[in-house]
Design an enzyme around this catalytic site. Structure first.
Site, mmCIF file in Angstrom:
data_model
loop_
_atom_site.group_PDB
_atom_site.id
_atom_site.type_symbol
_atom_site.label_atom_id
_atom_site.label_comp_id
_atom_site.label_asym_id
_atom_site.label_seq_id
_atom_site.Cartn_x
_atom_site.Cartn_y
_atom_site.Cartn_z
ATOM 1 N N GLY A 122 57.001 99.464 33.965
ATOM 2 C CA GLY A 122 56.115 99.015 35.043
ATOM 3 C C GLY A 122 56.707 99.346 36.390
ATOM 4 N N GLU A 147 67.720 95.814 33.257
ATOM 5 C CA GLU A 147 68.183 97.050 33.898
ATOM 6 C C GLU A 147 69.543 96.798 34.565
ATOM 7 O OE1 GLU A 147 65.362 98.221 36.892
ATOM 8 O OE2 GLU A 147 64.922 100.075 35.828
ATOM 9 N N ARG A 213 62.870 99.053 31.137
ATOM 10 C CA ARG A 213 62.754 100.505 31.352
ATOM 11 C C ARG A 213 63.564 101.292 30.309
ATOM 12 N NH1 ARG A 213 62.679 100.071 37.353
ATOM 13 N NH2 ARG A 213 60.496 99.927 37.916
ATOM 14 N N GLN A 275 57.799 92.387 48.656
ATOM 15 C CA GLN A 275 58.123 91.728 49.927
ATOM 16 C C GLN A 275 58.557 90.284 49.707
ATOM 17 O OE1 GLN A 275 54.597 92.849 52.271
ATOM 18 N NE2 GLN A 275 56.039 94.110 53.431
ATOM 19 N N ARG A 277 60.066 89.223 47.068
ATOM 20 C CA ARG A 277 61.419 89.256 46.499
ATOM 21 C C ARG A 277 62.465 89.601 47.570
ATOM 22 N NH1 ARG A 277 62.084 93.368 41.718
ATOM 23 N NH2 ARG A 277 62.030 94.907 43.363
HETATM 24 N N1 LIG Z 1 52.805 87.373 37.442
HETATM 25 C C1 LIG Z 1 53.414 87.063 38.587
HETATM 26 N N2 LIG Z 1 52.777 86.310 39.462
HETATM 27 C C2 LIG Z 1 53.336 86.008 40.637
HETATM 28 N N3 LIG Z 1 54.559 86.419 41.035
HETATM 29 C C3 LIG Z 1 55.235 87.187 40.192
HETATM 30 C C4 LIG Z 1 54.712 87.564 38.927
HETATM 31 N N4 LIG Z 1 55.620 88.345 38.315
HETATM 32 C C5 LIG Z 1 56.651 88.455 39.161
HETATM 33 N N5 LIG Z 1 56.426 87.763 40.278
HETATM 34 C C6 LIG Z 1 57.328 87.677 41.443
HETATM 35 O O1 LIG Z 1 57.374 88.993 42.005
HETATM 36 C C7 LIG Z 1 58.695 89.339 42.410
HETATM 37 C C8 LIG Z 1 59.120 90.591 41.654
HETATM 38 O O2 LIG Z 1 59.208 90.299 40.288
HETATM 39 P P1 LIG Z 1 60.333 90.934 39.365
HETATM 40 O O3 LIG Z 1 60.243 90.286 38.044
HETATM 41 O O4 LIG Z 1 61.651 90.916 40.055
HETATM 42 O O5 LIG Z 1 59.794 92.451 39.284
HETATM 43 P P2 LIG Z 1 60.436 93.741 38.624
HETATM 44 O O6 LIG Z 1 61.533 93.294 37.690
HETATM 45 O O7 LIG Z 1 59.312 94.402 37.910
HETATM 46 O O8 LIG Z 1 60.953 94.573 39.741
HETATM 47 C C9 LIG Z 1 59.563 88.129 42.099
HETATM 48 O O9 LIG Z 1 59.701 87.416 43.295
HETATM 49 C C10 LIG Z 1 58.761 87.334 41.079
HETATM 50 O O10 LIG Z 1 59.000 85.948 41.225
HETATM 51 N N1 LIG Z 2 64.902 106.588 42.039
HETATM 52 C C1 LIG Z 2 64.927 105.669 41.076
HETATM 53 N N2 LIG Z 2 64.867 104.377 41.376
HETATM 54 C C2 LIG Z 2 64.912 103.511 40.369
HETATM 55 C C3 LIG Z 2 65.017 103.894 39.034
HETATM 56 N N3 LIG Z 2 65.022 102.794 38.274
HETATM 57 C C4 LIG Z 2 64.944 101.773 39.097
HETATM 58 N N4 LIG Z 2 64.890 102.186 40.366
HETATM 59 C C5 LIG Z 2 64.889 101.374 41.568
HETATM 60 C C6 LIG Z 2 63.589 100.769 41.885
HETATM 61 C C7 LIG Z 2 63.978 99.450 42.459
HETATM 62 O O1 LIG Z 2 64.233 99.577 43.834
HETATM 63 C C8 LIG Z 2 65.270 99.094 41.756
HETATM 64 C C9 LIG Z 2 65.135 98.163 40.595
HETATM 65 O O2 LIG Z 2 63.909 98.358 39.939
HETATM 66 P P1 LIG Z 2 62.930 97.172 39.500
HETATM 67 O O3 LIG Z 2 61.616 97.793 39.270
HETATM 68 O O4 LIG Z 2 63.543 96.612 38.257
HETATM 69 O O5 LIG Z 2 62.925 96.157 40.590
HETATM 70 O O6 LIG Z 2 65.789 100.318 41.322
HETATM 71 C C10 LIG Z 2 65.091 105.266 38.741
HETATM 72 O O7 LIG Z 2 65.196 105.723 37.595
HETATM 73 N N5 LIG Z 2 65.050 106.115 39.803
#
Ligand SMILES: Nc1ncnc2c1ncn2[C@@H]1O[C@H](COP(=O)(O)OP(=O)(O)O)[C@@H](O)[C@H]1O
Ligand SMILES: Nc1nc2c(ncn2[C@H]2C[C@H](O)[C@@H](COP(=O)(O)O)O2)c(=O)[nH]1
Length: 350
Positions: A122, A147, A213, A275, A277
């Site tokens: 995602g 990750e 991922r 934003q 986060r």
């Molecule tokens: N379904 C949801 N509804 C509302 N807020 C969410 C939801 N899923 C995640 N968040 C919030 O969005 C932000 C990013 O989520 P996170 O799990 O860190 O995303 P990712 O791991 O995909 O980068 C966090 O502050 C989290 O609390």
């Molecule tokens: N250029 C890339 N950036 C990457 C990759 N995998 C993760 N990311 C970056 C994106 C986010 O800033 C951060 C963590 O990712 P989340 O989606 O878990 O918040 O790292 C990659 O393969 N290439």
């Protein structure tokens, strides 16, 4: 110094000599400099090479990185074909036996018990970590692998005895750091995907391992987007694909996934969550970058893009979960999502 390393240094010097002689570029490094640089990073390079059977170009300075990478990778591949380490021998001393003899502890030695491996995919801030935490609380017997973000934020530089935040560098100067970042991210994903699973998992009746991922998103989402945005140049993209394909071919079965859970959120929703986060490195991330990454996910997981050359990757079953909806405070949405995942996992052959 091991014979393998001597051989690399020798090949590297020869490559440097060759460049100086034929004048194929104007910034050839003198052989002595190449040797000096290589000896500085030799220990790490060797470790990495033994783990992954390839050289990590990111460990070399930019001049080497751009000019010599192809030669280096080619030489390492040749070395791998002839190295006595390949089948295991006295050269294995001090190396990770696990990585060279995966079958010894691999679940394939346990008849009737195969681990189902999945990844959660995602966009940035779609909610993957939050979703994994949720799964963790309801499926405590599953093994969930986040990750390795911390590793990317704290890259230890041996020569200068300091830590670098590669994620920060990437966002500050994507054209300079994208290739380096993809090398590290891909390596860490490979390592996670081929690593021997935790002992407790092997004892279970239906073991399940879920990664945040995968090495597939590394290529078909990020690296591809970075190339299309001009942050990876032609050479870097070609090299990346070459060694990525090579690793898939070499480790294919051990790294294979049985299923993918795609957390699908709109780029606008991701931006909102990003934003909220407020990770300090991500201040420069734009909606348009998130749109680009969204399109890559869609091409790979929904439209099954034809440029994904490995059929087995296109054939991996995908569960699509729409996650624009708030679930952190809504138990019924959480239950629905978890139920879908359990159903999906049960349907996988493993
Ligand atoms: N379904 C949801 N509804 C509302 N807020 C969410 C939801 N899923 C995640 N968040 C919030 O969005 C932000 C990013 O989520 P996170 O799990 O860190 O995303 P990712 O791991 O995909 O980068 C966090 O502050 C989290 O609390
Ligand atoms: N250029 C890339 N950036 C990457 C990759 N995998 C993760 N990311 C970056 C994106 C986010 O800033 C951060 C963590 O990712 P989340 O989606 O878990 O918040 O790292 C990659 O393969 N290439």
């Amino acid at each position: 110094m091991t014979p393998v390393l001597c051989h690399i240094l020798h090949l590297q010097v020869r490559a440097g000599d060759q460049r100086s002689q034929d004048g194929s570029n104007g910034v050839a490094d003198p052989p002595s400099l190449v040797v000096e640089r290589l000896s500085r990073c030799a220990r790490i390079v060797l470790d990495q090479m033994m783990e992954f059977r390839l050289l990590i170009p990111m460990l070399c300075p930019k001049s080497i990185r751009l000019l010599n990478t192809r030669t280096l990778v080619y030489n390492i591949w040749r070395l791998m074909e002839t190295s006595p380490c390949r089948g295991g021998s006295e050269h294995m001393a001090g190396m990770s036996q696990r990585s060279l003899h995966p079958q010894a502890t691999d679940n394939s030695t346990k008849p009737g018990k195969t681990i189902k491996k999945l990844s959660v995919e995602g966009n940035i801030a779609a909610g993957k970590s939050t979703f994994l935490r949720l799964l963790c609380s309801v499926q405590q017997e599953w093994s969930l692998m986040a990750e390795p973000l911390r590793k990317w934020q704290q890259v230890h530089s041996t020569s200068q005895q300091k830590m670098d935040n590669l994620l920060q560098l990437l966002y500050d100067d994507p054209t300079r750091w994208s290739y380096t970042f993809q090398t590290l991210s891909c390596m860490s994903r490979f390592k996670a995907q081929i690593e021997t699973p935790p002992e407790h998992l092997l004892k279970q009746q239906d073991p399940v391992q879920i990664f945040e991922r995968s090495l597939y998103s590394d290529r078909f989402v990020f690296a591809k987007a970075l190339f299309e945005l001009g942050h990876l140049n032609e050479i870097e993209w070609t090299l990346y694909q070459e060694w990525h394909s090579f690793l898939i071919e070499e480790f294919g079965k051990r790294a294979a996934l049985d299923g993918i859970i795609y957390l699908r959120a709109s780029p606008e929703k991701c931006f909102e969550r990003l934003q909220k986060r407020a990770r300090k490195e991500e201040k420069t991330v734009t909606v348009s970058y998130l749109k680009k990454l969204h399109d890559q996910h869609e091409g790979w997981l929904m439209e099954k893009a034809a440029d994904i050359s490995f059929q087995h990757i296109r054939d991996i079953p995908v569960l699509v979960l729409e996650v624009d909806e708030e679930f952190e405070d809504d138990a019924s949405v959480r239950e629905h999502l978890c139920h879908k995942v359990k159903e999906f996992v049960a349907s996988l052959k493993g």
